[in-house]
Design an enzyme around this catalytic site. Structure first.
Site, PDB file in Angstrom:
ATOM      1  N   ASP A   1       0.819  -1.209   0.000  1.00 32.81           N
ATOM      2  CA  ASP A   1       0.000   0.000   0.000  1.00 32.81           C
ATOM      3  C   ASP A   1       0.858   1.266   0.000  1.00 32.81           C
ATOM      4  O   ASP A   1       1.961   1.270   0.546  1.00 32.81           O
ATOM      5  CB  ASP A   1      -0.893  -0.027   1.248  1.00 32.81           C
ATOM      6  CG  ASP A   1      -2.024   0.981   1.162  1.00 32.81           C
ATOM      7  OD1 ASP A   1      -2.293   1.482   0.055  1.00 32.81           O
ATOM      8  OD2 ASP A   1      -2.621   1.276   2.202  1.00 32.81           O
TER       9      ASP A   1
ATOM     10  N   ASN B   1     -10.397  -3.025  -6.718  1.00 34.86           N
ATOM     11  CA  ASN B   1      -9.523  -2.083  -7.432  1.00 34.86           C
ATOM     12  C   ASN B   1     -10.001  -1.736  -8.843  1.00 34.86           C
ATOM     13  O   ASN B   1      -9.519  -0.776  -9.445  1.00 34.86           O
ATOM     14  CB  ASN B   1      -8.079  -2.602  -7.492  1.00 34.86           C
ATOM     15  CG  ASN B   1      -7.331  -2.515  -6.175  1.00 34.86           C
ATOM     16  OD1 ASN B   1      -6.423  -3.301  -5.904  1.00 34.86           O
ATOM     17  ND2 ASN B   1      -7.692  -1.560  -5.335  1.00 34.86           N
TER      18      ASN B   1
HETATM   19  C1  FPP Z   1      -1.922   0.033  -3.376  1.00 37.36           C
HETATM   20  O1  FPP Z   1      -1.433   1.366  -3.307  1.00 37.36           O
HETATM   21  C2  FPP Z   1      -1.336  -0.656  -4.502  1.00 37.36           C
HETATM   22  C3  FPP Z   1      -2.040  -1.255  -5.521  1.00 37.36           C
HETATM   23  C4  FPP Z   1      -3.515  -1.262  -5.590  1.00 37.36           C
HETATM   24  C5  FPP Z   1      -1.350  -1.911  -6.642  1.00 37.36           C
HETATM   25  C6  FPP Z   1      -0.184  -2.793  -6.282  1.00 37.36           C
HETATM   26  C7  FPP Z   1       0.550  -3.036  -7.511  1.00 37.36           C
HETATM   27  C8  FPP Z   1       1.909  -3.061  -7.639  1.00 37.36           C
HETATM   28  C9  FPP Z   1       2.840  -2.895  -6.511  1.00 37.36           C
HETATM   29  C10 FPP Z   1       2.496  -3.160  -8.980  1.00 37.36           C
HETATM   30  C11 FPP Z   1       2.668  -4.447  -9.626  1.00 37.36           C
HETATM   31  C12 FPP Z   1       2.763  -5.661  -8.839  1.00 37.36           C
HETATM   32  C13 FPP Z   1       3.354  -6.790  -9.274  1.00 37.36           C
HETATM   33  C14 FPP Z   1       3.070  -8.061  -8.554  1.00 37.36           C
HETATM   34  C15 FPP Z   1       4.246  -6.813 -10.411  1.00 37.36           C
HETATM   35  P1  FPP Z   1      -2.444   2.574  -3.533  1.00 37.36           P
HETATM   36  O2  FPP Z   1      -2.488   2.878  -4.982  1.00 37.36           O
HETATM   37  O3  FPP Z   1      -3.768   2.222  -2.937  1.00 37.36           O
HETATM   38  O4  FPP Z   1      -1.755   3.698  -2.747  1.00 37.36           O
HETATM   39  P2  FPP Z   1      -2.462   4.927  -2.004  1.00 37.36           P
HETATM   40  O5  FPP Z   1      -3.227   4.324  -0.857  1.00 37.36           O
HETATM   41  O6  FPP Z   1      -1.319   5.749  -1.553  1.00 37.36           O
HETATM   42  O7  FPP Z   1      -3.337   5.596  -3.008  1.00 37.36           O
END
Ligand code: FPP
Length: 237
Positions: free
Chosen positions: A18, A66
């Site tokens: 996150d 998501n």
């Molecule tokens: C949460 O941060 C993250 C995600 C919903 C996506 C996770 C994806 C990756 C790390 C990239 C690819 C993964 C692999 C396995 C290659 P957020 O966007 O909710 O952050 P925020 O809370 O700060 O908005």
């Protein structure tokens, strides 16, 4: 200074990756830049988990919720999956057994094909189990398991009173795997967010203030140290 207790052999660690969006915002970059950096961190942390003897590592990459994000962000995350799944063939070399957790139905055909090839190609590996949760939701997973059991009941193969916890566990995406010992959530949030709901019944939670794109091997050492100092009682005393 006291030495950290970083013994990690035999552990199953769940990672809620996150903070990618906030990391990007702080730098005036598009959210997608945060996911890109997050994917690089994912790759490095997988390598480190291998090195320190972690038994299973489960990464929450994309939840059933998501899809509500803007189309370009979803597309960019899906692109990153493909890019990193190609690199995932390295994991074969690294002896990981890769499993994908989640409902594949809405994913693109080429992505699903890649996922299947990787699972097939790594299934006999003897090293760490690497779970990557894509279009994963804990409630959705339990619903699937319940449907499968209901079908067996309908077919007369199973009596409702004979349904056991083990039968439910076996029908989850993690069927046959060890439950997580601890769930790690960086970024300061203190929520499970529908990740490994059933499996986390007795998991410890470790929250950290660092955003996932800034997460380092040292942060993982700190988290393992914190976990190693907890007393687990599993409902006993
Ligand atoms: C949460 O941060 C993250 C995600 C919903 C996506 C996770 C994806 C990756 C790390 C990239 C690819 C993964 C692999 C396995 C290659 P957020 O966007 O909710 O952050 P925020 O809370 O700060 O908005």
């Amino acid at each position: 200074m006291q030495q950290l207790d970083t013994r990690a052999e035999g552990l199953h660690i769940g990672f809620i990756m996150d903070g990618n969006g906030r990391w990007a915002k702080k730098r005036g970059l598009p959210r997608t830049a945060g996911h890109k950096k997050g994917a690089q961190v994912f790759q490095d942390i997988v390598r480190y988990c291998n090195q320190i003897g972690v038994e299973s590592a489960s990464f929450y990459a994309f939840s059933t919720e998501n899809w509500k994000r803007p189309e370009n962000e979803v597309e960019s995350i899906m692109r990153l999956f493909k890019e990193y799944l190609i690199k995932a063939f390295d994991y074969k070399k690294e002896n990981n057994r890769v499993c994908f957790l989640g409902d594949r139905t809405p994913l693109s055909r080429d992505l699903v094909q890649m996922m299947e090839e990787i699972e097939e190609g790594t299934k006999n590996n003897t090293g760490m189990t690497l779970n990557i949760a894509i279009n994963y939701g804990g409630r959705d997973e339990i619903t699937h398991a319940v449907r499968a059991l209901a079908q067996e009941v309908q077919q007369g193969k199973l009596a409702p009173e004979n349904i056991t916890e083990q039968m439910i566990s076996d029908r989850l995406y993690t069927g046959g795997q060890k439950d997580p010992d601890f769930i790690l959530r960086p970024s300061g949030e203190k929520r499970l967010s529908n990740f490994l709901l059933w499996q986390s019944a007795y998991a410890e939670f470790v929250y950290m203030d660092v955003l996932w794109p800034d997460f380092t091997r040292h942060d993982l050492d700190l988290a393992i140290d914190e976990y190693n100092h907890r007393t687990r009682r599993f409902g006993g005393i």
